[in-house]
Design an enzyme around this catalytic site. Structure first.
Site, PDB file in Angstrom:
ATOM      1  N   ALA A  71       0.852  -1.191   0.000  1.00  0.00           N
ATOM      2  CA  ALA A  71       0.000   0.000   0.000  1.00  0.00           C
ATOM      3  C   ALA A  71       0.887   1.241   0.000  1.00  0.00           C
ATOM      4  O   ALA A  71       1.780   1.372   0.838  1.00  0.00           O
ATOM      5  CB  ALA A  71      -0.913   0.010   1.218  1.00  0.00           C
ATOM      6  N   VAL A 111       4.154  -1.322   3.536  1.00  0.00           N
ATOM      7  CA  VAL A 111       3.625   0.010   3.246  1.00  0.00           C
ATOM      8  C   VAL A 111       4.759   0.903   2.760  1.00  0.00           C
ATOM      9  O   VAL A 111       5.884   0.837   3.271  1.00  0.00           O
ATOM     10  CB  VAL A 111       2.975   0.632   4.501  1.00  0.00           C
ATOM     11  CG1 VAL A 111       2.502   2.049   4.222  1.00  0.00           C
ATOM     12  CG2 VAL A 111       1.814  -0.223   4.991  1.00  0.00           C
ATOM     13  N   LYS A 112       4.451   1.722   1.769  1.00  0.00           N
ATOM     14  CA  LYS A 112       5.389   2.740   1.287  1.00  0.00           C
ATOM     15  C   LYS A 112       4.859   4.106   1.690  1.00  0.00           C
ATOM     16  O   LYS A 112       3.693   4.429   1.445  1.00  0.00           O
ATOM     17  CB  LYS A 112       5.518   2.650  -0.229  1.00  0.00           C
ATOM     18  CG  LYS A 112       6.353   3.765  -0.861  1.00  0.00           C
ATOM     19  CD  LYS A 112       6.411   3.600  -2.381  1.00  0.00           C
ATOM     20  CE  LYS A 112       7.108   4.763  -3.063  1.00  0.00           C
ATOM     21  NZ  LYS A 112       7.184   4.577  -4.544  1.00  0.00           N
ATOM     22  N   THR A 113       5.711   4.913   2.302  1.00  0.00           N
ATOM     23  CA  THR A 113       5.279   6.236   2.740  1.00  0.00           C
ATOM     24  C   THR A 113       6.450   7.197   2.639  1.00  0.00           C
ATOM     25  O   THR A 113       7.543   6.841   2.211  1.00  0.00           O
ATOM     26  CB  THR A 113       4.710   6.177   4.167  1.00  0.00           C
ATOM     27  OG1 THR A 113       3.947   7.359   4.421  1.00  0.00           O
ATOM     28  CG2 THR A 113       5.814   6.042   5.214  1.00  0.00           C
ATOM     29  N   ASP A 161      12.054   2.842  -1.557  1.00  0.00           N
ATOM     30  CA  ASP A 161      11.550   2.620  -2.912  1.00  0.00           C
ATOM     31  C   ASP A 161      11.793   3.919  -3.668  1.00  0.00           C
ATOM     32  O   ASP A 161      10.946   4.816  -3.690  1.00  0.00           O
ATOM     33  CB  ASP A 161      10.071   2.258  -2.904  1.00  0.00           C
ATOM     34  CG  ASP A 161       9.556   1.912  -4.302  1.00  0.00           C
ATOM     35  OD1 ASP A 161      10.389   1.640  -5.176  1.00  0.00           O
ATOM     36  OD2 ASP A 161       8.325   1.896  -4.497  1.00  0.00           O
TER      37      ASP A 161
END
Length: 265
Positions: free
Chosen positions: A142, A173-175, A222
């Protein structure tokens, strides 16, 4: 967790460190031919071997990634908006799980837009993907997107978004990195990787961002523009890898970058 899910996650997150260096090349799905990603194949080919995972759309994967690559794929499966449209948040799922299986992906990824008019739709997209992912043994990433409102990137908002994503079953999760980032990580029971975001001014800034995120609990990065928009992308990704996997500090990463760029890669 099912064996297939665990195995796919172990391809993305190196078991030796529990961390990952993902290479994001999915920008064209809403930005079009971004600078230095106009020809995806030419951009990807020299650096994909240094990534722990590659994050493209299915179009770029099919047209621009060598099928002989050993780098696992985290496939972008959401979209339907553009940077000139009224809202980047109005996304839908663009790619079926059957398609993802045909493409032999290690995971699928989508954006969620908490706090927007499309919050419910994107969160339900996530829930539906998780349900299917559990069926097929494929993890879901996500991405806590903020659209054009970059000012939302604070710890309170990102903690909320990451926790909701984990509660709905996202496997990682990517944030964004932010002040108080350790609170974001502490409140999220699944691994958190950071986005590189827009191109930073210097490689020192890139390495500092990476180092700060890692020491505050990030499970990796990422990155896209801060690697392939560099004049020396091969050197850039290897220096980032040194921070993520080898515990290098910023000074050591800069020295490695300078040494490698001398070979004109």
């Amino acid at each position: 967790m099912d064996w297939g899910l665990q195995n796919r996650l172990a391809r993305i997150f190196k078991p030796e460190t529990g961390r990952t260096v993902m290479l994001a090349v999915d920008h064209g799905y809403f930005l079009g031919p971004t600078s230095k990603l106009e020809n995806p194949r030419a951009t990807i080919a020299p650096i994909v071997q240094y990534a722990d995972a590659l994050m493209p759309t299915r179009g770029v994967l099919r047209t621009s990634v060598d099928p002989k690559t050993q780098t696992p794929i985290v496939l972008r499966v959401s979209g339907g908006t553009s940077v000139i449209g009224p809202s980047l948040a109005d996304e839908s799922i663009t790619t079926t799980f059957e398609e993802a299986i045909r493409l032999n992906v290690a995971a699928v990824a989508l954006s969620i837009f908490v706090g927007t008019d499309y919050e419910h739709n994107t969160l339900m997209n996530l829930a539906d993907l998780v349900n299917e992912g559990e069926t097929y043994g494929i993890p879901v990433l996500a991405v806590t997107a903020v659209g054009k409102e970059l000012g939302k990137r604070d710890a309170r908002f990102l903690s909320l978004s990451c926790r909701i994503a984990a509660e709905l079953g996202a496997h990682f999760v990517k944030t964004y990195y932010c002040e108080g980032f350790e609170k974001v990580v502490e409140g999220c029971p699944v691994p958190v990787v950071i986005a590189g975001g827009p191109k930073l001014d210097t490689m020192n800034d890139v390495f500092q961002l990476t180092y700060d995120a890692i020491i505050r609990g990030a499970a990796g990065v990422d990155m896209g523009r801060n690697i392939w928009q560099s004049e020396y992308p091969v050197a850039a990704i290897q220096a980032v890898r040194a921070i993520v996997h080898e515990k290098a500090n910023v000074t050591a990463a800069l020295q490695l970058f300078d040494d490698l760029k001398a070979t004109r890669n």
